[in-house]
Design an enzyme around this catalytic site. Structure first.
Site, PDB file in Angstrom:
ATOM      1  N   GLU A 261       0.841  -1.196   0.000  1.00  9.59           N
ATOM      2  CA  GLU A 261       0.000   0.000   0.000  1.00  9.59           C
ATOM      3  C   GLU A 261       0.871   1.240   0.000  1.00  9.59           C
ATOM      4  O   GLU A 261       1.840   1.326   0.748  1.00  9.59           O
ATOM      5  CB  GLU A 261      -0.900   0.086   1.249  1.00  9.59           C
ATOM      6  CG  GLU A 261      -2.061  -0.861   1.306  1.00  9.59           C
ATOM      7  CD  GLU A 261      -2.943  -0.587   2.524  1.00  9.59           C
ATOM      8  OE1 GLU A 261      -2.875   0.526   3.092  1.00  9.59           O
ATOM      9  OE2 GLU A 261      -3.699  -1.490   2.919  1.00  9.59           O
ATOM     10  N   GLU A 315     -13.937   5.790  -1.166  1.00 10.01           N
ATOM     11  CA  GLU A 315     -14.878   4.894  -0.498  1.00 10.01           C
ATOM     12  C   GLU A 315     -15.653   5.680   0.559  1.00 10.01           C
ATOM     13  O   GLU A 315     -15.110   6.046   1.593  1.00 10.01           O
ATOM     14  CB  GLU A 315     -14.131   3.722   0.118  1.00 10.01           C
ATOM     15  CG  GLU A 315     -13.373   2.880  -0.907  1.00 10.01           C
ATOM     16  CD  GLU A 315     -12.423   1.888  -0.276  1.00 10.01           C
ATOM     17  OE1 GLU A 315     -12.904   0.941   0.378  1.00 10.01           O
ATOM     18  OE2 GLU A 315     -11.195   2.077  -0.414  1.00 10.01           O
ATOM     19  N   LYS A 318     -16.054   4.651   4.658  1.00  5.57           N
ATOM     20  CA  LYS A 318     -14.932   4.427   5.556  1.00  5.57           C
ATOM     21  C   LYS A 318     -14.998   5.402   6.723  1.00  5.57           C
ATOM     22  O   LYS A 318     -15.286   6.578   6.545  1.00  5.57           O
ATOM     23  CB  LYS A 318     -13.612   4.594   4.801  1.00  5.57           C
ATOM     24  CG  LYS A 318     -13.376   3.498   3.775  1.00  5.57           C
ATOM     25  CD  LYS A 318     -12.119   3.738   2.977  1.00  5.57           C
ATOM     26  CE  LYS A 318     -10.905   3.692   3.858  1.00  5.57           C
ATOM     27  NZ  LYS A 318      -9.673   3.899   3.087  1.00  5.57           N
ATOM     28  N   GLU A 324      -9.544   9.578   4.655  1.00  2.47           N
ATOM     29  CA  GLU A 324      -9.740   8.138   4.492  1.00  2.47           C
ATOM     30  C   GLU A 324     -10.750   7.798   3.408  1.00  2.47           C
ATOM     31  O   GLU A 324     -10.732   6.705   2.852  1.00  2.47           O
ATOM     32  CB  GLU A 324     -10.175   7.512   5.815  1.00  2.47           C
ATOM     33  CG  GLU A 324      -9.062   7.328   6.808  1.00  2.47           C
ATOM     34  CD  GLU A 324      -8.000   6.377   6.278  1.00  2.47           C
ATOM     35  OE1 GLU A 324      -8.352   5.322   5.711  1.00  2.47           O
ATOM     36  OE2 GLU A 324      -6.806   6.689   6.408  1.00  2.47           O
TER      37      GLU A 324
END
Length: 406
Positions: A261, A315, A318, A324
């Site tokens: 990541e 997203e 989250k 985030e």
């Protein structure tokens, strides 16, 4: 946006990403209620030239959608499954249900068991890690799949105690026993060592000390390792070399290191400095450009870099700070989260000399203390809560070194 418009965007994106590299990977998270179907994600992944996808579970819809596409998959078993996977019977059942049916049509090449377990300070998890990995590997062996599917786990950079200079990289003493157990497993089974690395958190936590250009792969003065005389002009590559050094010090010099990541948010809260579309474009765009040159780090210039960018989509479900929910290269409708064009003039290329260094694509080191006595600085993130996993701990590089960069 209807599907014709979606695929029109996909075609445009293919033109915006003219330079790709075979080893580029993308993290495909799904903590959202507005994402396109897996079938519609396939052309999007292909449009950016990604040939590897990291999935945080073994979603059968995704694995089926990517059948016969030649896209390689790394699938995950979350920390909440570690205790259960200690039992070889459970591991056998999981592999039979989640892996075997998709092979060989879908190219599942790796299973990561647990995420950043060793730095969670939770012995109930860390004691389960190796047995779970062994059970999953044994299940693959029983099905005759161990040669095509490896078993690994991901680590936070907080496993490092020393990172500067990169040649002096060393793991934390308190993690040495469980870490060496997993390293022995990697060596015996031929699986890679996975690291999650986020220079963004180092910058966010040290705005006055960390030059932005240094973390965004932009031209900058950089630093030189006094032991090896290798020049580093970006943080990520120095982090990688610090990990290489730490592994070599324990006798695992040949163990491959993959970055499972790394990424940069395009939006954040007021206290999340640097989380902008412009910076996200520079970080991810420059990183892809560097990878396209098939160059390694200063310490390992001939080693192939396997890097998974976080993430494919923003997203919306989250938890945690705004950042985030804004790591995606794309919005859920398939449109770019920010301009995705990659131009030669905003990237440090292989033959570019920056700060007098010999490696224009060199890297900087992670921000860690010279010794454990100086302490760590924790930078929390909602990613610590995702899948009940703790995440990013950013360590500080000595202030003396930072001063040479500004």
């Amino acid at each position: 946006m209807d599907f014709p418009e979606f695929f029109c965007y996909v075609s445009i994106l293919a033109c915006l990403f003219p330079i790709m590299v075979n080893s580029i990977g993308i993290n495909y998270g799904q903590i959202a209620n507005n994402l396109p179907s897996p079938e519609d994600v396939v052309p999007l992944v292909k449009s950016i030239g990604a040939t590897k996808v990291k999935l945080y579970d073994a979603d059968p819809r995704v694995l089926k959608a990517f059948a016969n596409t030649d896209v390689e998959f790394m699938v995950g078993l979350g920390n909440e499954y570690l205790d259960k996977m200690r039992d070889p019977t459970n591991a056998q059942a999981w592999v039979k249900e989640n892996i075997q049916p998709h092979l060989p049509a879908t190219k599942i090449t790796s299973i990561f068991v647990g995420n950043e377990v060793l730095t969670l300070n939770d012995t109930s998890l860390s004691d389960c890690l190796l047995p779970a990995m062994q059970s999953v590997h044994a299940a693959l062996l029983n099905f005759g799949l161990d040669k095509q599917v490896t078993v690994t786990t991901t680590h936070s950079l907080a496993i490092l105690q020393t990172s500067y200079p990169p040649s002096a990289g060393a793991f934390r003493e308190d993690l040495m026993d469980p870490l060496c157990e997993t390293l022995n497993f990697h060596q015996k089974t031929g699986s890679p060592f996975l690291i999650n690395a986020y220079p963004y958190f180092a910058y966010k936590g040290n705005l006055e000390q960390v030059p932005l250009d240094f973390v965004l792969f932009q031209p900058n003065q950089g630093v030189t390792d006094p032991q090896t005389h290798l020049h580093y002009d970006n943080m990520l590559y120095a982090q990688i070399d610090a990990v290489y050094s730490a592994l070599a010090s324990l006798g695992y010099k040949k163990l491959p290191v993959h970055i499972s990541e790394t990424g940069w948010p395009s939006k954040g809260d007021e206290d999340e400095a640097g989380a902008t579309p412009e910076n996200a474009e520079k970080y991810n765009g420059n990183l892809i450009k560097l990878m396209s040159g098939k160059t390694g780090t200063p310490m390992r210039p001939n080693s192939d870099l396997n890097i998974y960018i976080f993430a494919l989509f923003n997203e919306n479900m989250k938890p945690g700070p705004t950042s985030e929910r804004n790591y995606g290269l794309f919005k859920p409708d398939g449109t770019p989260a920010y301009p995705l064009g990659i131009t030669p003039n905003n990237v440090v290329g292989r033959n570019t000399t920056v700060g007098g260094g010999s490696f224009g694509n060199a890297v900087t080191n992670p921000y860690y203390p010279m010794s454990s006595s100086t302490g760590y600085m924790s930078i929390s993130s909602a990613r610590q809560q995702r899948y009940q996993l703790l995440g990013h701990v950013v360590l500080m590089v000595p202030l003396l070194i930072i001063k040479t960069l500004v």
